[in-house]
Design a protein around this motif. Structure first.
Motif, PDB file in Angstrom:
ATOM      1  N   GLU A 175       0.829  -1.202   0.000  1.00 22.75           N
ATOM      2  CA  GLU A 175       0.000   0.000   0.000  1.00 22.75           C
ATOM      3  C   GLU A 175       0.865   1.255   0.000  1.00 22.75           C
ATOM      4  OE1 GLU A 175      -3.254   0.662  -0.266  1.00 22.75           O
ATOM      5  OE2 GLU A 175      -3.575  -1.452  -0.710  1.00 22.75           O
ATOM      6  N   PHE A 176       1.936   1.229   0.777  1.00 24.82           N
ATOM      7  CA  PHE A 176       2.835   2.392   0.820  1.00 24.82           C
ATOM      8  C   PHE A 176       3.467   2.638  -0.543  1.00 24.82           C
ATOM      9  CE2 PHE A 176       7.105   4.137   1.339  1.00 24.82           C
ATOM     10  CZ  PHE A 176       6.817   5.325   2.008  1.00 24.82           C
ATOM     11  N   VAL A 177       3.946   1.568  -1.184  1.00 22.52           N
ATOM     12  CA  VAL A 177       4.598   1.722  -2.485  1.00 22.52           C
ATOM     13  C   VAL A 177       3.584   2.175  -3.532  1.00 22.52           C
ATOM     14  CG1 VAL A 177       5.787   0.492  -4.344  1.00 22.52           C
ATOM     15  CG2 VAL A 177       6.398   0.049  -1.960  1.00 22.52           C
ATOM     16  N   ARG A 178       2.394   1.596  -3.518  1.00 24.28           N
ATOM     17  CA  ARG A 178       1.394   1.949  -4.522  1.00 24.28           C
ATOM     18  C   ARG A 178       0.906   3.385  -4.370  1.00 24.28           C
ATOM     19  NH1 ARG A 178      -1.528  -2.265  -4.214  1.00 24.28           N
ATOM     20  NH2 ARG A 178      -3.053  -1.577  -2.685  1.00 24.28           N
ATOM     21  N   ASN A 179       0.872   3.900  -3.149  1.00 26.12           N
ATOM     22  CA  ASN A 179       0.348   5.241  -2.904  1.00 26.12           C
ATOM     23  C   ASN A 179       1.429   6.317  -2.871  1.00 26.12           C
ATOM     24  OD1 ASN A 179      -2.474   4.542  -2.604  1.00 26.12           O
ATOM     25  ND2 ASN A 179      -1.901   3.555  -0.695  1.00 26.12           N
ATOM     26  N   THR A 180       2.662   5.933  -3.199  1.00 25.29           N
ATOM     27  CA  THR A 180       3.763   6.891  -3.266  1.00 25.29           C
ATOM     28  C   THR A 180       4.133   7.104  -4.731  1.00 25.29           C
ATOM     29  OG1 THR A 180       4.610   6.007  -1.180  1.00 25.29           O
ATOM     30  CG2 THR A 180       6.070   7.417  -2.436  1.00 25.29           C
ATOM     31  N   PRO A 181       4.316   8.345  -5.172  1.00 24.91           N
ATOM     32  CA  PRO A 181       4.679   8.578  -6.579  1.00 24.91           C
ATOM     33  C   PRO A 181       5.992   7.891  -6.956  1.00 24.91           C
ATOM     34  CG  PRO A 181       4.012  10.627  -5.523  1.00 24.91           C
ATOM     35  CD  PRO A 181       4.130   9.602  -4.428  1.00 24.91           C
ATOM     36  N   LEU A 182       6.024   7.367  -8.165  1.00 28.44           N
ATOM     37  CA  LEU A 182       7.239   6.711  -8.661  1.00 28.44           C
ATOM     38  C   LEU A 182       8.412   7.675  -8.668  1.00 28.44           C
ATOM     39  CD1 LEU A 182       8.758   4.377  -9.995  1.00 28.44           C
ATOM     40  CD2 LEU A 182       7.772   5.079 -12.191  1.00 28.44           C
ATOM     41  N   LEU A 183       8.153   8.931  -8.966  1.00 26.04           N
ATOM     42  CA  LEU A 183       9.228   9.918  -9.004  1.00 26.04           C
ATOM     43  C   LEU A 183       9.887  10.064  -7.632  1.00 26.04           C
ATOM     44  CD1 LEU A 183      10.686  11.941 -10.832  1.00 26.04           C
ATOM     45  CD2 LEU A 183       9.002  13.657 -10.132  1.00 26.04           C
ATOM     46  N   LEU A 208       9.455  -2.576  -8.640  1.00 29.16           N
ATOM     47  CA  LEU A 208       8.818  -2.577  -7.330  1.00 29.16           C
ATOM     48  C   LEU A 208       7.501  -1.821  -7.360  1.00 29.16           C
ATOM     49  CD1 LEU A 208       8.902  -3.148  -4.269  1.00 29.16           C
ATOM     50  CD2 LEU A 208      10.186  -1.003  -4.006  1.00 29.16           C
ATOM     51  N   HIS A 209       7.494  -0.651  -7.987  1.00 29.83           N
ATOM     52  CA  HIS A 209       6.278   0.161  -8.025  1.00 29.83           C
ATOM     53  C   HIS A 209       5.138  -0.576  -8.720  1.00 29.83           C
ATOM     54  CE1 HIS A 209       4.065   3.968  -7.955  1.00 29.83           C
ATOM     55  NE2 HIS A 209       3.670   3.676  -9.183  1.00 29.83           N
ATOM     56  N   TYR A 210       5.424  -1.131  -9.882  1.00 28.27           N
ATOM     57  CA  TYR A 210       4.353  -1.782 -10.639  1.00 28.27           C
ATOM     58  C   TYR A 210       4.016  -3.169 -10.105  1.00 28.27           C
ATOM     59  CZ  TYR A 210       3.684   1.796 -14.136  1.00 28.27           C
ATOM     60  OH  TYR A 210       3.344   2.963 -14.768  1.00 28.27           O
ATOM     61  N   SER A 211       4.879  -3.749  -9.285  1.00 29.09           N
ATOM     62  CA  SER A 211       4.534  -5.042  -8.686  1.00 29.09           C
ATOM     63  C   SER A 211       3.328  -4.920  -7.764  1.00 29.09           C
ATOM     64  CB  SER A 211       5.725  -5.599  -7.904  1.00 29.09           C
ATOM     65  OG  SER A 211       5.976  -4.859  -6.722  1.00 29.09           O
ATOM     66  N   THR A 212       3.121  -3.745  -7.177  1.00 35.48           N
ATOM     67  CA  THR A 212       1.966  -3.567  -6.301  1.00 35.48           C
ATOM     68  C   THR A 212       0.664  -3.509  -7.101  1.00 35.48           C
ATOM     69  OG1 THR A 212       2.204  -1.146  -6.343  1.00 35.48           O
ATOM     70  CG2 THR A 212       3.373  -2.338  -4.619  1.00 35.48           C
ATOM     71  N   TYR A 213       0.763  -3.183  -8.391  1.00 34.72           N
ATOM     72  CA  TYR A 213      -0.415  -3.209  -9.253  1.00 34.72           C
ATOM     73  C   TYR A 213      -0.634  -4.601  -9.841  1.00 34.72           C
ATOM     74  CZ  TYR A 213      -0.212   1.886  -9.017  1.00 34.72           C
ATOM     75  OH  TYR A 213      -0.191   3.180  -8.567  1.00 34.72           O
TER      76      TYR A 213
END
Length: 227
Positions: free
Chosen positions: A71-79, A108-113
């Motif tokens: 949830e933290f990774v998905r809700n944090t901007p990739l930038l 990592l960012h897209y793994s949460t999706y």
């Protein structure tokens, strides 16, 4: 302003260098996001057929931290994640190359999706498949690898393909951590030669063509899996 074909010819060597970096980041980032997303999904998914809609996962002590992290990774901007991994982690003694950092951040960012996509595919497998595996007394690993996951992944190929295209469009963000992908090369060339129209147009056309070819490949893969 007139179109200058000589500027296009001069930019093309830089374009090919940027294209190679873009495709590397896309391929490695996609593989990482698919693999890590599947791990997250398995950690968050019931292992017993009769507990599919009620189970909290393998163990509450595992499910809770996995849920918090994803949830933290998905809700944090990739930038923001790129800046943190490239500029903050070295302060703690963790240093990686710019490309490796970018690939890890995108994966990592897209793994949460992709995790949510896998979970939807697993939930879409009919309950009778779980029951049949139980009736045959299949081991847990065999149930997942031979019965559940092949059916689940076949259902989610289109959604995973959409994320591949999204990752492609996010690769220009790697420019902020000094990775010279296609847009980074175009920006650098434009600043050096004060010619912006031709390099940026070439990059725009390249993104369209790559996205279209990726869509065609994914459709072909989907048709093949349906057969």
């Amino acid at each position: 302003m007139k179109w200058d074909w000589s500027a296009v010819n001069a930019f093309m060597p830089h374009f090919w260098d940027g294209l190679e970096v873009t495709l590397q980041a896309l391929a490695l980032g996609s593989l990482l996001s698919f693999a890590l997303g599947l791990v997250w999904a398995l950690l968050m998914t019931p292992t017993l057929p009769h507990a599919r809609t009620h189970s909290r996962g393998w163990y509450p002590l595992v499910r809770w931290p996995v849920g918090v992290v994803t949830e933290f990774v998905r809700n944090t901007p990739l930038l923001v994640q790129l800046f943190f991994l490239f500029y903050v982690l070295p302060e703690w003694g963790l240093t990686f190359s710019a490309l490796a950092t970018g690939v890890f951040a995108i994966g990592l960012h897209y793994s949460t999706y992709t995790m949510q996509v896998y979970r939807a595919g697993i939930e879409a497998v009919p309950a009778g498949q779980w029951e049949a595996a139980t009736a045959l007394n299949l081991p847990r690993r065999r149930t997942w690898t031979a019965v559940i996951l092949p059916q689940a992944i076949r259902r989610v190929i289109p959604a995973l393909g959409n994320y591949v295209i999204s990752m492609l469009k996010d690769t220009p963000m790697l420019m902020v951590i000094t990775v010279l992908e296609m847009l980074g090369q175009a920006r650098l060339y434009s600043q050096q030669h004060f010619q912006f129209t031709e390099p940026l147009t070439v990059i725009g056309v390249a993104f369209i063509l790559i996205s279209y070819l990726a869509s065609l490949l994914l459709r072909a893969l989907e048709r093949r899996l349906v057969r």
